[in-house]
Design an enzyme around this catalytic site. Sequence first.
Site, PDB file in Angstrom:
ATOM      1  N   HIS A 133       0.860  -1.187   0.000  1.00  0.00           N
ATOM      2  CA  HIS A 133       0.000   0.000   0.000  1.00  0.00           C
ATOM      3  C   HIS A 133       0.892   1.231   0.000  1.00  0.00           C
ATOM      4  O   HIS A 133       1.885   1.292   0.720  1.00  0.00           O
ATOM      5  CB  HIS A 133      -0.881  -0.019   1.260  1.00  0.00           C
ATOM      6  CG  HIS A 133      -1.584   1.276   1.523  1.00  0.00           C
ATOM      7  ND1 HIS A 133      -2.797   1.587   0.954  1.00  0.00           N
ATOM      8  CD2 HIS A 133      -1.255   2.343   2.314  1.00  0.00           C
ATOM      9  CE1 HIS A 133      -3.184   2.784   1.387  1.00  0.00           C
ATOM     10  NE2 HIS A 133      -2.260   3.263   2.209  1.00  0.00           N
ATOM     11  N   THR A 153      -1.854   6.628  11.679  1.00  0.00           N
ATOM     12  CA  THR A 153      -2.895   6.805  12.697  1.00  0.00           C
ATOM     13  C   THR A 153      -2.817   5.710  13.758  1.00  0.00           C
ATOM     14  O   THR A 153      -2.771   4.550  13.415  1.00  0.00           O
ATOM     15  CB  THR A 153      -4.291   6.775  12.035  1.00  0.00           C
ATOM     16  OG1 THR A 153      -4.310   7.680  10.935  1.00  0.00           O
ATOM     17  CG2 THR A 153      -5.361   7.163  13.039  1.00  0.00           C
TER      18      THR A 153
END
Length: 1193
Positions: free
Chosen positions: A786, A921
Amino acid sequence: MEDLKAQAAAHPVEEDPFEDGMAPKEAQTVHHIRANSSIIHLKKLLVANRGEIPIRIFRTAHELSLHTIAVFSYEDRLSMHRQKADEAYVIGKRGQYTPVGAYLAGDEIIKIALEHGAQMIHPGYGFLSENAEFARNVEKAGLVFVGPAPEVIDALGDKVSARTLAIAAKVPVVPGTEGAVDKFEDVKAFTDEYGFPIIIKAAYGGGGRGMRVVRDQASLQESFERATSEAKSAFGNGTVFVERFLDKPKHIEVQLLGDNFGNIVHLFERDCSVQRRHQKVVEIAPAKDLPIEVRDAILADAVKLAKSVNYRNAGTAEFLVDQQNRYYFIEINPRIQVEHTITEEITGIDIVAAQIQIAAGATLNQLGLTQDRISTRGFAIQCRITTEDPAKGFQPDTGKIEVYRSAGGNGVRLDGGNGFAGAVITPHYDSMLVKCTCLGSTYEIARRKMLRALVEFRIRGVKTNIPFLASLITHPTFIDGTCWTTFIDDTPQLFDLIGGQNRAQKLLAYLGDIAVNGSSIKGQIGDPKFKGDVILPELLNQDGSKLDVSQPSAQGWRKIIVEQGPKAFAKAVRSYKGCLLMDTTWRDAHQSLLATRVRTVDLLNIAKETSHALANSYSLECWGGATFDVAFRFLYEDPWDRLRRMRKLIPNIPFQMLLRGANGVAYASLPDNAIFHFVEQAKKNGVDIFRVFDALNDIDQLEVGIKAVQKAGGVAEGTVCYSGDMLNPKKKYNLKYYMELVDKLVALDIDVLGIKDMAGVLKPHAATLLIGAIREKYPELPIHVHTHDSAGTGVASMVACARAGADAVDAATDSLSGMTSQPSINAILASFEGSDLDPGLNPAHVRALDSYWAQIRLLYSPFEAHLAGPDPEVYEHEIPGGQLTNMMFQAQQLGLGSQWAETKKAYEHANDLLGDIVKVTPTSKVVGDLAQFMVSNKLSSQDVVDRAGDLDLPGSVLEFLQGMMGQPYGGFPEPLRTRALRNRRKFDKRPGLFLEPVDMKKVRTELGQKWGQVTECDLASHLMYPKVFEDYKKFVQKFGDLSVLPTKYFLSRPEIGEEFHVELEKGKVLILKLLAVGPLSENTGQREVFYEMNGEVRQVTVDDKKASVDNVSRPKADAGDSSQVGAPMAGVLVELRVHEGTEVKKGDPLAVLSAMKMEMVISAPHSGKVSGLQVKEGDSVDGSDLVCRVTKA
């Protein structure tokens, strides 16, 4: 009374103006028509009542060719009964009487009758209907009282007298006091003789007022005092009588009619057992389960009692029947009853017409009402529909009725009062809106008809008891017809209500708010650029014919997961010759470019086409991560509902979600059982692949998430977060670091290895080295990569990964690709073309999908970050792609928009301060919060270290330093950690080890008590985001499900006169048009908004937020005065923990400030006493605004 006699003489009964045919001007009026069909000699009737019963009487009076007069209080001047009469007059002058007192002003009402030529007065029920003095005065004034003789009302209206009459007539009665009592000692003497339970009843009046059941000595005196006080207030007489209370009896009443010549008939019985606090709720005629011999005996005794007092007109004899079918007389009500309608339905007799004609002198024989000619047919049920909220103990509701659509059709009768759109329900009167009566050939047919009628009602603006009535008549006991008088109190499950959804009116409330105040969606700037209708693409076959996408594709990789499991899927992916693609359009792409604001409806609209065009994709990344809480916070949608609906339309492609290890989808660690519960629900509702990562690459944190996925049966994609430039020898995150981490993940038996390059800093050469090394060591391990295209090298890096051995790489639709999003899917397809990396997708179909997303991006233009192009500076600041867009929004909200370049530089410094951590995050948020804090307060890195012991650092920074997010590679930065934490606890192991498991049963129960029925998904949402979930539930209670609203109208108001459609569910479409926005009311600060809905004008009242906002200028804290505490940055004070005079110690929390998603505690700079509080909870403040002073002790 002498005055009334004088008035009677002064106002003789008028002659009929039509007798001589002398009124040609009136010849075409309704009065002339009535006069020509007159059947009685009296001509004019006044009804001394309000609400539904005057209207009921007026209708029959008009059938009898009578002219009608209504009377009304000033507060009732807009009521419907005033409009249904031929004439209407206010009772007294404004303020002369209370709202109820007006209808008790008998002399004033008689005066009106005389002044306007009435010949008869009908009292209805309640108010003056059982007042013998009023009846006597009516007759003294020369008028006809439609009811029993005053002497009979005297004899029967007093329950004690009625009881004495019953005993004399040898009709059984319940043991009770011989007469009315007004002393507690008399009541106690009775209980000493007969024991408990007893019932105390008002001697004068009914309707449940002045009535109390007492079961023990302890509550006797209080109950007696309350009953007598209530009776005196309601009826002017506080005397009561006491009798033995029967447990679970039936309440049976007999409808009686008597003429002026001693003739009495019964119209059979009614079962009025369904009561609440002794007030009838539902009535049935005839009684369903009363033995014939008992019924006949009751009917005979009712007639016998009426004859014994020479009863005339309509009345009702009431009895209790115990469980042994023994019956006891209670009382005779000398008036028409609310529930007379069901007797009319089963007998075909108009009781009100009989009342009027008997009062005018007719005999029962003349009316054809002899006992042998009276019979019943079928069953009738009446429900009293009231403005009461069953969920709040039947608390009466007040307000304006916004929508009123009633039931109707075969066998449905409505007797209404103030039930109409625009009616204002006041607290002054009884809460009944309408009586609904249904007739059927059998009890069950009548019951089903009633249920149909209740469901058909649409009443909005005030709460009603319709949900309770529906629950009641579908209960097995009611179905059997075996209810008793305390059935409602004894059956709490009746309150498990299924209420009306009120979807249309709630939707209008939102659209009205948009029309007045504009969009309230955080981060929105302006209206959408796209104004037209979004056009769906067509997918074409190779021969040019149109591909049928009416049903989802059956081809896809998910079939292997479902049928063979995660291991088989991993093996198949690894065996695939090309390089598969994961499409991120449905999550990370719009998170990165549009602040995660794309709504469910816009995903679902392209779902079936996506199912075909991307059938061979590795997965769709479509859930979890920021999309979860943003759905609740800003889109007012349920992310679980989104997941289920997407899954239904795309059953063939694996769904991938982002799982933050031991955090779930929250920003801090949660108890392990909360994570396992969440993952279980996600798997059940449609997630296949869980990309499990930890913001610090903490293997202990990762293990929690991976094990939860494995237990739930999902594909466990254990993920390495790639941070910084691996090619930079100064960086601690080198190849050795990553390979050691991969080893640990493989040891956890992951199915797929994920490489998460959240900032897009994986350069092509680094990609070749990293993926190549992993592939060499683990040849059978599927690898998925990713990335973000922030620096513009995304396509090159993904191609390098694929060539080095990656099995799947990420891409986004062209119109939502590039920059902080993922690389362009068509650019990657073109790069793979002609090689052995073919991902098995049709480029033409993929391009067709993009034509849809190009329109959608324009639709969400208010959330554009307006990035001009690639930002190679990302290699320096390392801000993750998704965060960069959100930080830009935050910077704007915090007033730092003009300092964006400075904020990016501060991000680098903040990262260094925190020890060069992995940034994803929630740790990326920690760095971002600290950076914005530094810019807002003009702090250098050294300032932060030096002043850490005094600064109120953002809450996320303190949580990180405590160890609440895990253990960073290389340890925590010192001395910053110790100074900033002061006396806070430090965690040197996985935080979840220190957290108590969630008591699921307890939390589930608490949520159920708060919100009603809750699902396991609701529980999971609450565990992740308690406050966010609560705010969402409150929003939905107010505005309903907005996911059905087209995005254009979710974000901006329609033009005046613009028609648009909203499909609430399949086959249910609202056709809406904004008609007008009214002027501002200076008194209320509100505006009326008018919409046309399905051709019907609807009105909603909206608070104009611009009108009510005061510009508050707050004093600034003096930085040179240590006693003055200022807000560290702009935000909202969500919690105030001190008050004036509170003694505090240094570091004690004073308040909690929230700025976008950032929270920070404002703490005491030193020990002392709080003074000069300038703020309260909910206040908005700017940076440095004075909060309070802390004066040193």
